[in-house]
Design a protein around this motif. Structure first.
Motif, PDB file in Angstrom:
ATOM      1  N   ARG A   1       0.855  -1.200   0.000  1.00  0.00           N
ATOM      2  CA  ARG A   1       0.000   0.000   0.000  1.00  0.00           C
ATOM      3  C   ARG A   1       0.887   1.244   0.000  1.00  0.00           C
ATOM      4  N   LEU A   2       0.612   2.120  -0.945  1.00  0.00           N
ATOM      5  CA  LEU A   2       1.344   3.384  -1.082  1.00  0.00           C
ATOM      6  C   LEU A   2       0.431   4.533  -0.711  1.00  0.00           C
ATOM      7  N   ALA A   3       0.927   5.424   0.135  1.00  0.00           N
ATOM      8  CA  ALA A   3       0.172   6.630   0.499  1.00  0.00           C
ATOM      9  C   ALA A   3       0.839   7.838  -0.141  1.00  0.00           C
ATOM     10  N   TRP A   4       0.093   8.514  -0.996  1.00  0.00           N
ATOM     11  CA  TRP A   4       0.566   9.752  -1.597  1.00  0.00           C
ATOM     12  C   TRP A   4       0.016  10.907  -0.769  1.00  0.00           C
ATOM     13  N   VAL A   5       0.904  11.758  -0.246  1.00  0.00           N
ATOM     14  CA  VAL A   5       0.498  12.891   0.579  1.00  0.00           C
ATOM     15  C   VAL A   5       1.068  14.152  -0.057  1.00  0.00           C
ATOM     16  N   GLY A   6       0.251  14.849  -0.842  1.00  0.00           N
ATOM     17  CA  GLY A   6       0.772  16.037  -1.512  1.00  0.00           C
ATOM     18  C   GLY A   6      -0.120  16.536  -2.614  1.00  0.00           C
ATOM     19  N   ASP A   7       0.484  17.182  -3.592  1.00  0.00           N
ATOM     20  CA  ASP A   7      -0.245  17.821  -4.674  1.00  0.00           C
ATOM     21  C   ASP A   7      -0.802  16.788  -5.654  1.00  0.00           C
ATOM     22  N   ALA A   8      -1.909  17.112  -6.270  1.00  0.00           N
ATOM     23  CA  ALA A   8      -2.467  16.286  -7.345  1.00  0.00           C
ATOM     24  C   ALA A   8      -1.822  16.743  -8.647  1.00  0.00           C
ATOM     25  N   ASN A   9      -0.593  16.269  -8.876  1.00  0.00           N
ATOM     26  CA  ASN A   9       0.177  16.716 -10.032  1.00  0.00           C
ATOM     27  C   ASN A   9       0.486  15.560 -10.978  1.00  0.00           C
ATOM     28  N   ASN A  10       1.401  15.790 -11.913  1.00  0.00           N
ATOM     29  CA  ASN A  10       1.700  14.774 -12.914  1.00  0.00           C
ATOM     30  C   ASN A  10       2.271  13.492 -12.302  1.00  0.00           C
TER      31      ASN A  10
ATOM     32  N   PRO B   1      -5.229  18.206  -0.720  1.00  0.00           N
ATOM     33  CA  PRO B   1      -6.193  19.114  -0.087  1.00  0.00           C
ATOM     34  C   PRO B   1      -7.437  19.322  -0.947  1.00  0.00           C
ATOM     35  N   ALA B   2      -8.496  19.736  -0.304  1.00  0.00           N
ATOM     36  CA  ALA B   2      -9.707  20.115  -1.041  1.00  0.00           C
ATOM     37  C   ALA B   2      -9.326  21.212  -2.036  1.00  0.00           C
ATOM     38  N   GLY B   3      -9.811  21.087  -3.238  1.00  0.00           N
ATOM     39  CA  GLY B   3      -9.453  22.045  -4.274  1.00  0.00           C
ATOM     40  C   GLY B   3      -8.315  21.575  -5.150  1.00  0.00           C
ATOM     41  N   TYR B   4      -7.749  20.399  -4.827  1.00  0.00           N
ATOM     42  CA  TYR B   4      -6.671  19.820  -5.635  1.00  0.00           C
ATOM     43  C   TYR B   4      -7.060  18.372  -5.982  1.00  0.00           C
ATOM     44  N   PRO B   5      -8.116  18.198  -6.755  1.00  0.00           N
ATOM     45  CA  PRO B   5      -8.631  16.848  -7.014  1.00  0.00           C
ATOM     46  C   PRO B   5      -7.861  16.106  -8.113  1.00  0.00           C
TER      47      PRO B   5
END
Length: 359
Positions: free
Chosen positions: A200-209, A230-234
């Motif tokens: 299981r990988l947890a990504w904690v950060g920006d919804a980027n490339n 965060p909300a606003g970065y779907p």
């Protein structure tokens, strides 16, 4: 003869042994049916991805444990790879130039100030002209449409070295690093994909490339993903659909969070990336507020109940607000191993897509 044909029963491990979770199921035959271009790993099957990782592992072993400074068959001998970089780079440029040299080829660096790419000449025209003089194109661009336009009008294979939606060679390096770490912990796994299964990988950060490529690729390789931004970065719907489709083939899970503490629950791997990418400098103040509480720390992992042997990954360059020094420079961090693996996976990609077919 393909160098992978020399691997008997196991993929060689990063420490030079032939066990260490390397497994017995090989996927090198899948490299015979790769797409011409590498735009995104969503275009590749799990078996093809595993084949590229096997190849990268082999090249790393030959270079670091057997002293093979250059590929003896020189599969890129007499070939030139055009390196089109519209953005500055450290790891991608070093990896691509050294990879071309290792395979016996020539890397022609074409920076944004060196050519007319999209300035006084259309991308279509540039693609046709450049591809008529080189044997492959490795392009680091901005908008996704730039890489697809280059591929559409190029007469030679195009490899995406980064665009605003994808970064396939980075995720190949991430997967190779995950295999190196967890393969040793799972010595009885039957191949690379079996090592991945259940992680299981947890990504904690920006919804980027990097996040897009991660979530579209990891589940179909058997790795569950907890995606936290965060909300606003779907995460866009089309990327979510790719993730869900891949997860269905392996029984992996894809979950979405906005609370980092919840997201790291049960994580074997915690990953983050820059919160402010190139071109987003004007948004920095707002992003710093939006990402408050997202800094990866040992406290976050403990509160969230990450697995006891969790590791930390980051594609670099790193800024202190994204992860504490205590994590970044700890034994849990594999960021420099991950960075080095950019070279080996780029070698594997160049060899598979651009190498002489007889090699």
């Amino acid at each position: 003869m393909s160098p992978l044909s020399n691997i008997k029963q196991n993929v060689v491990a990063s420490d030079g042994s032939t066990g260490a979770g390397a497994g017995r199921q090989l996927h090198s035959s899948a490299l015979k049916s790769l797409p011409r271009d590498m735009i995104a790993l969503s275009d590749y099957s799990a078996e093809q991805i595993a084949g590229l990782i096997e190849s990268a592992v082999y090249f790393k072993h030959k270079a670091k444990h057997e002293g093979q400074a250059f590929h003896p068959d020189q599969p890129l001998k007499g070939k030139t790879i055009g390196l089109i970089f519209s953005k500055r780079s450290t790891r991608t440029r070093v990896a691509s130039e050294t990879s071309a040299a290792y395979l016996g080829g020539h890397a022609l660096f074409l920076g944004k100030d060196d050519i007319q790419l999209g300035v006084n000449e259309t991308l279509r025209d540039s693609a046709q002209v450049i591809s008529s003089m080189v044997d492959g194109i490795f392009a680091r661009v901005g908008p996704h449409r730039d890489i697809t336009t280059l591929a559409k009008y190029s007469s030679v294979p195009v490899i995406n070295a980064l665009c605003e939606e994808n970064h396939p060679t980075q995720i190949l390096a991430d997967l190779m690093t995950i295999w190196e770490v967890f393969g040793k912990r799972r010595p009885n796994a039957n191949g690379i994909l079996d090592v991945f299964r259940g992680l299981r990988l947890a990504w904690v950060g920006d919804a980027n490339n990097i996040a897009f490529e991660t979530i579209a690729t990891m589940p179909k390789c058997g790795i569950s993903v907890n995606m936290c931004s965060p909300a606003g970065y779907p995460i866009p719907e089309y990327v979510r659909n790719l993730a869900e489709a891949g997860a269905k083939t392996t029984d992996a899970q894809v979950k979405y969070f906005s609370d980092p503490i919840e997201a790291v629950n049960g994580a074997d791997i915690i990953v983050t990336d820059t919160w402010v990418s190139m071109g987003q400098e004007d948004e920095k103040a707002q992003r710093m507020r939006d990402f408050e509480g997202y800094q990866v720390s040992k406290e976050m992992a403990q509160k969230g109940n990450a697995n006891k042997d969790w590791i930390f990954m980051h594609c670099l360059p790193r800024k202190p607000e994204e992860v504490t020094d205590e994590v970044f420079y700890s034994d849990r961090s594999v960021v420099f191993q991950e960075a080095e693996n950019r070279k080996w996976t780029t070698i594997a990609t160049f060899n598979a897509l651009l190498g002489n077919k007889s090699n």
